[in-house]
Design a protein around this motif. Structure first.
Motif, short mmCIF file in Angstrom:
data_model
loop_
_atom_site.label_atom_id
_atom_site.label_comp_id
_atom_site.label_asym_id
_atom_site.label_seq_id
_atom_site.Cartn_x
_atom_site.Cartn_y
_atom_site.Cartn_z
N ARG A 133 1.40 -1.21 -0.29
CA ARG A 133 -0.09 -0.15 -0.01
C ARG A 133 1.06 1.22 0.56
O ARG A 133 2.00 1.74 0.84
N ARG A 134 0.08 2.14 -0.96
CA ARG A 134 1.26 3.51 0.18
C ARG A 134 1.36 4.43 0.45
O ARG A 134 -0.44 3.99 1.15
N GLU A 135 1.63 4.83 1.28
CA GLU A 135 1.58 6.07 2.72
C GLU A 135 2.55 7.10 1.90
O GLU A 135 3.81 7.18 1.72
N MET A 136 1.71 8.56 2.53
CA MET A 136 2.44 9.82 2.28
C MET A 136 3.36 10.29 3.31
O MET A 136 2.30 10.00 4.22
N LEU A 137 4.49 10.49 3.18
CA LEU A 137 4.73 10.88 5.04
C LEU A 137 5.80 12.78 4.08
O LEU A 137 6.81 12.29 3.43
N ALA A 141 6.56 9.89 -1.22
CA ALA A 141 5.57 8.27 -0.81
C ALA A 141 6.77 7.12 -0.48
O ALA A 141 7.68 7.49 -0.76
N TYR A 142 5.94 6.08 0.14
CA TYR A 142 6.36 5.16 0.51
C TYR A 142 5.83 4.47 0.03
O TYR A 142 4.56 4.47 0.07
N MET A 143 6.52 3.18 0.47
CA MET A 143 5.46 1.55 -0.02
C MET A 143 5.27 0.24 0.84
O MET A 143 7.16 1.03 1.39
N ARG A 144 4.55 -0.13 1.72
CA ARG A 144 4.73 -0.12 2.50
C ARG A 144 3.84 -2.12 2.29
O ARG A 144 2.42 -2.07 1.96
N CYS A 146 1.38 -4.51 3.42
CA CYS A 146 0.40 -4.99 3.85
C CYS A 146 -0.71 -6.34 4.18
O CYS A 146 -0.17 -6.76 3.38
N HIS A 150 -6.34 -4.54 3.96
CA HIS A 150 -6.56 -3.36 3.97
C HIS A 150 -7.24 -2.83 2.25
O HIS A 150 -7.22 -3.16 1.48
N ASP A 152 -6.56 -0.31 0.97
CA ASP A 152 -5.27 0.58 0.04
C ASP A 152 -4.71 -1.55 -1.01
O ASP A 152 -3.79 -0.40 -0.95
#
Length: 261
Positions: A133-137, A141-144, A146, A150, A152
């Motif tokens: 899943r994609r996560e914005m910090l 953009a990072y991928m995690r 999951c 989930h 996403d």
């Protein structure tokens, strides 16, 4: 690596003014060309598209190949800025349409090589099938990894095998069956063998007593259906900085045989 196809070239796009040095540089990257396609060996550090201000991207430098009054070749896929290797463009609109559909139908076969640490993956070969899943910090953009349920979650599948290994690091061959952003980087980190030089996902920053110069990920080969018929395979040699690291780690093999793709 990046899963997203390059942005569509709009009719308002205009030729970019390139210096003689830039034209010579991008023409020197060509590893295959014919009437339909143009393939280049992208160096690490060059953005495929959307690069930083005041620096031309590979997409912009493709104007060096434009015929008078015609559009530049069109990128069919992208590589992350710090990934080197084969990148494909289409010279004509029909070729771009054909190749775009073939990519969406997963008819492209991509082969990567990466230096991972610490040591050899366990098992030495296998398949990593873990959703991402994609996560914005902030603006990044990072991928995690999951759970499959989930909201996403995106399916992601990578095949890998070890080509050479030692106590400190290993050279692995990677074949992604999906194309999620940073897929190879996150899957290898999940396996406990992040790619050397990958500060974002926990990769070793020093190996063999020296600093790792960059993300040690190389797009070594690309196989795809050619618009004129048949299947074409294009290979890019391991770049000098990666070859030097492999030599230092004792992973280069006899005469480079371990590096064949």
């Amino acid at each position: 690596m990046s899963p997203r196809p390059p942005r569509k070239v709009r009719a308002i796009d205009r030729p970019i003014e390139l210096s003689e040095a830039e034209i010579a540089f991008v023409r020197g990257l060509v590893i295959y060309e014919d009437a339909e396609v143009l393939a280049l060996n992208k160096p690490a550090g060059l953005s495929s598209q959307g690069g930083r201000a005041q620096v031309h991207t590979l997409d912009e430098m493709l104007w060096a190949f434009a015929r008078p009054g015609k559009a530049r070749p069109r990128l069919i896929h992208r590589l992350d800025r710090d990934t080197s290797g084969v990148i494909l463009t289409a010279r004509t609109q029909p070729a771009a349409g054909f190749l775009g559909k073939a990519m969406m139908a997963r008819r492209f076969r991509k082969t990567y090589q990466a230096v991972v640490a610490p040591g050899v993956p366990e098992p030495r070969a296998g398949t990593i099938e873990v959703p991402l899943r994609r996560e914005m910090l902030g603006r990044e953009a990072y991928m995690r990894v999951c759970a499959p349920d989930h909201p996403d979650a995106e399916t992601a599948k990578t095949r890998y095998r070890t080509l050479a290994g030692g106590p400190e690091a290993a050279l692995v061959e990677l074949s992604p069956e999906t194309g999620r952003m940073h897929q190879l980087r996150v899957h290898l980190a999940h396996l406990g063998r992040p790619i050397a030089g990958d500060a974002r996902y926990g990769g070793a920053l020093t190996l063999g007593g020296e600093a790792v110069p960059r993300l040690m990920l190389h797009a070594a080969a690309l196989e795809f259906p050619h618009p004129a018929g048949g299947t074409k395979r294009i290979e890019a040699p391991v770049p000098v900085d990666m070859a030097a690291l492999l030599e230092r780690l004792g992973l280069a093999g006899n005469g480079g045989e371990q590096l064949a793709v």
